[in-house]
Motif scaffolding. Structure first.
Motif, PDB file in Angstrom:
ATOM      1  N   ARG A  90       0.835  -1.195   0.000  1.00  0.00           N
ATOM      2  CA  ARG A  90       0.000   0.000   0.000  1.00  0.00           C
ATOM      3  C   ARG A  90       0.871   1.247   0.000  1.00  0.00           C
ATOM      4  O   ARG A  90       1.986   1.228   0.514  1.00  0.00           O
ATOM      5  N   GLN A  91       0.330   2.294  -0.584  1.00  0.00           N
ATOM      6  CA  GLN A  91       1.041   3.561  -0.644  1.00  0.00           C
ATOM      7  C   GLN A  91       0.085   4.681  -0.289  1.00  0.00           C
ATOM      8  O   GLN A  91      -0.869   4.954  -1.032  1.00  0.00           O
ATOM      9  N   ALA A  92       0.351   5.286   0.859  1.00  0.00           N
ATOM     10  CA  ALA A  92      -0.456   6.428   1.305  1.00  0.00           C
ATOM     11  C   ALA A  92       0.073   7.713   0.674  1.00  0.00           C
ATOM     12  O   ALA A  92       1.232   7.763   0.264  1.00  0.00           O
ATOM     13  N   THR A 126      -5.879   4.489   4.862  1.00  0.00           N
ATOM     14  CA  THR A 126      -6.166   5.086   3.566  1.00  0.00           C
ATOM     15  C   THR A 126      -4.927   5.049   2.676  1.00  0.00           C
ATOM     16  O   THR A 126      -3.855   5.528   3.070  1.00  0.00           O
ATOM     17  N   ALA A 127      -5.059   4.460   1.506  1.00  0.00           N
ATOM     18  CA  ALA A 127      -3.918   4.283   0.602  1.00  0.00           C
ATOM     19  C   ALA A 127      -4.400   3.638  -0.690  1.00  0.00           C
ATOM     20  O   ALA A 127      -5.531   3.142  -0.761  1.00  0.00           O
ATOM     21  N   VAL A 128      -3.526   3.640  -1.675  1.00  0.00           N
ATOM     22  CA  VAL A 128      -3.740   2.803  -2.855  1.00  0.00           C
ATOM     23  C   VAL A 128      -3.108   1.451  -2.542  1.00  0.00           C
ATOM     24  O   VAL A 128      -1.934   1.393  -2.142  1.00  0.00           O
ATOM     25  N   TYR A 129      -3.868   0.401  -2.726  1.00  0.00           N
ATOM     26  CA  TYR A 129      -3.397  -0.947  -2.421  1.00  0.00           C
ATOM     27  C   TYR A 129      -3.057  -1.653  -3.726  1.00  0.00           C
ATOM     28  O   TYR A 129      -3.870  -1.691  -4.660  1.00  0.00           O
ATOM     29  N   TYR A 130      -1.845  -2.200  -3.762  1.00  0.00           N
ATOM     30  CA  TYR A 130      -1.339  -2.871  -4.961  1.00  0.00           C
ATOM     31  C   TYR A 130      -1.115  -4.354  -4.684  1.00  0.00           C
ATOM     32  O   TYR A 130      -0.518  -4.727  -3.672  1.00  0.00           O
ATOM     33  N   CYS A 131      -1.534  -5.165  -5.609  1.00  0.00           N
ATOM     34  CA  CYS A 131      -1.284  -6.601  -5.556  1.00  0.00           C
ATOM     35  C   CYS A 131       0.057  -6.902  -6.239  1.00  0.00           C
ATOM     36  O   CYS A 131       0.375  -6.309  -7.284  1.00  0.00           O
TER      37      CYS A 131
END
Length: 119
Positions: A38-40, A93-98
């Motif tokens: 994840r990247q906040a 809260t973040a964009v979550y990447y697989c």
């Protein structure tokens, strides 16, 4: 080439739950490990959770910040990895990447799904 398609992100209130899904275009049996990063905003990408592939060595990992609240799992029949997120906090809260790390040593990433925890 491995394609990963994430889904399940969205807006949720603090204390709520979401389940993220990541469908892989190849058999799970060709993947050594899968993870959710994840990247906040304004921060570096971090590993939230990872799980070894079928017949792979290793153990499930959780970052301290999500331990006890998030659960990562794999459905071998669907070539899909899940991240069940409970008791969500605004700091989640973040964009979550697989991510998929294949048995031949390559890494693949999904495009990301946004999770927003806010009242």
């Amino acid at each position: 080439q491995v394609q990963l398609v994430e889904s399940g992100g969205g807006l949720v209130q603090p204390g709520g739950s979401l389940r993220l899904s990541c469908a892989a275009s190849v058999s799970i049996f060709s993947i050594a490990a899968m993870g959710w990063y994840r990247q906040a905003p304004g921060k570096e990408r971090e590993l939230a959770a990872s799980i070894p592939g079928v017949d792979s060595v290793g153990s499930t990992y959780y970052a301290d910040s999500v331990k006890g609240r998030f659960t990562i799992s794999i459905d071998n029949a669907k070539n899909t990895v899940y991240l069940q997120m409970n008791s969500l906090k605004p700091e989640d809260t973040a964009v979550y990447y697989c991510n998929a790390h294949t048995r031949w040593g390559a890494d693949y990433w999904g495009k990301g799904t946004l999770v927003t925890v806010s009242s």
